[in-house]
Design an enzyme around this catalytic site. Sequence first.
Site: not given
Length: 547
Positions: A342-344
């Site tokens: 997530d949220e890279v």
Amino acid sequence: MKVLISVAVALIFTECVDCYIVNPGPLYVATKGEIWPKPQDQVKSEDYFVITPENFTFLLAENSGNCLILQNAFERYFKILQQNTISQATVRRLKSFRANLTEGSNLGLITNITVNLNGECSDNDYPSLDINETYILNVTLSAVQLASSSIWGILRGLESFSQLLYLGSDGYTVRIRLNSTDIYDYPRYKHRGLLLDTSRHFIPLKQIYQIIDALEYNKMNVFHWHLVDDQSFPFVSQKFPELSQYGAYDPELYVYNTTDVQAVIEYARQRGIRVMPEIDTPGHTRSWGASHPEILTDCSAVQSGALGPLDPTKTETYTFLNDLLSEVRGVFKDAYIHLGGDEVGFECWENNEDIVKYMASNNISTYEDLESYYIQKIINSANSLKFNSIVWEEVFVNGVTLPNDTIVHVWRDYGNFKWVETMKSVTESNKPALLSACWYLDHLQTGGDWQGFYECDPTNFGGNEEEQNLVLGGEACMWTEVVNEYNVVQRIWPRASAPAEKLWSAYVDVSDGFDYTLTAQRLEEHVCRMNRRGIPAQPPNAAGYCL
Ligand SMILES: *[C@@H]1O[C@H](CO)[C@@H](O)[C@H](O)[C@H]1NC(C)=O
Ligand SMILES: *[C@@H]1O[C@H](CO)[C@@H](O)[C@H](O)[C@H]1NC(C)=O
Ligand SMILES: *[C@@H]1O[C@H](CO)[C@@H](O)[C@H](O)[C@H]1NC(C)=O
Ligand SMILES: *[C@@H]1O[C@H](CO)[C@@H](O)[C@H](O)[C@H]1NC(C)=O
Ligand SMILES: *[C@@H]1O[C@H](CO)[C@@H](O)[C@H](O)[C@H]1NC(C)=O
Ligand SMILES: *[C@@H]1O[C@H](CO)[C@@H](O)[C@H](O)[C@H]1NC(C)=O
Ligand SMILES: *[C@@H]1O[C@H](CO)[C@@H](O)[C@H](O)[C@H]1NC(C)=O
Ligand SMILES: *[C@@H]1O[C@H](CO)[C@@H](O)[C@H](O)[C@H]1NC(C)=O
Ligand SMILES: *[C@@H]1O[C@H](CO)[C@@H](O)[C@H](O)[C@H]1NC(C)=O
């Protein structure tokens, strides 16, 4: 009489939580012996039996399966049964209040419950996604009987039995009662979990055990351990001890060593709860950089000295991760690992010359493709270690080609209902899904805010039957930015009891005009029950008290 009661009920259950003119006493009176989460099928009666702890035993039926898990459960539930006590002085005090302890008709004393496991169990059994948790519980004149074909069903049934018990009085003595009933029960979804983040704040083992106790009391079956993140690395790796040595908030006090982790897994296993680790990459890994900056992306072009996500262009990144995952495989028993994803943030990759060059020479044209390239390698790595994988939704949304059995965990955009579209597109693509978007426990509202969690249903995305069947369940998520050992248990409970019921019990349409009164009353009882068992759950609704 009926009419009078409903008038009284209408007076007590006013709309407002804190009215200017209020009646004395609780806003919602607790129920007596209602089970949370609600059983699929229950025939009820107001006639009751009485039990006394000193004259009550848990018996095994002839030819029943037996193992340590079962014997330990008997011990656990016997202790719980003994906790149903109240002093006569308290009863006298309560009489002047709204507690009516004198009603119903007594069917006699019950001295045992007979448990029949129609199948085998062994001391080493470990729960999986596909366990059978179905059980039948009969409380009748002739016997109290619990039956299931699996040890896990027996555990769920013992929990229900323990919840049937409530305190009643014939005017002189207080006794433990349970009403005559027949129950046929099974979960609506297989995966009913709670995520706990132990990176933003360290959560001591004591609270982790309390949380697992409460998972059992709510019939949840997955403890999703979000072990490490940007902020700290509390997992003590034996292969890479430097990760926690430099990455934990305190390398001695704020860490979980292998012994600790295995003790948690064992504790949960006894209760039919899986412990699923999460090693979130390639983002959320800043704490790794304290000891292994070489596998993180050099982000100094954006901010001097900064490190970004794992560097997907270096061979040593994959070697390192494979070694770490192989150690995790040896410590955890679960079939699944959560690989994050997530949220890279792409900013660091975009501004790193080596990464840009690597992409050009390997014909990788977008950062999404670079992430895909990375995640696919990690999934393969996990796969070869005999881990099935779960990933956060971004991995799917960014178009990574995933193995069919990789589960997509949907978490974003609760506010604008975009999660509904994500659930639809995940299941449309024939991928199994887990829902968390509407069950973020770090989002707080005033009052007893469990209703917001209760309104959300995994079927709300409107897929067809095949798509609906790909929803394996969901998880409540406890991110710990502003939560530590002093408030974590009360922040989770009873708020996570709402998703627990949505995931276990039959579908209920809670749209327009749903009357929450009975649910609120049942939750009052459930919270008092958890409190009695040592779980510091917060009050669920408004003014009230526990016996
Ligand atoms: C336990 O139950 C048995 C059978 O009903 C009865 O004979 C006995 O007196 C009870 N003992 C106690 C301590 O209540
Ligand atoms: C308590 O319950 C009994 C039996 O149902 C009933 O007769 C009595 O009126 C109730 N008392 C109060 C104060 O509600
Ligand atoms: C059990 O019976 C009592 C009356 O004896 C009643 O007040 C209570 O609501 C019943 N509980 C359940 C779960 O049926
Ligand atoms: C268990 O309870 C049932 C009635 O509920 C009774 O008939 C039976 O004798 C009891 N068995 C034992 C061993 O106490
Ligand atoms: C679970 O076991 C029950 C018997 O306890 C059986 O009737 C049911 O079909 C089983 N469910 C599944 C999904 O296998
Ligand atoms: C036990 O309860 C189940 C489920 O409600 C019911 O089908 C069955 O007839 C009951 N058995 C007895 C012996 O009462
Ligand atoms: C692991 O940590 C516990 C404290 O949580 C400690 O008692 C134990 O000695 C440690 N074990 C090892 C092998 O370091
Ligand atoms: C590069 O990838 C594109 C599609 O992403 C493909 O059309 C092209 O043939 C590839 N070029 C080489 C040299 O592999
Ligand atoms: C994966 O699912 C696709 C359909 O979405 C199917 O064509 C393919 O055969 C499946 N692969 C495996 C290995 O089950």
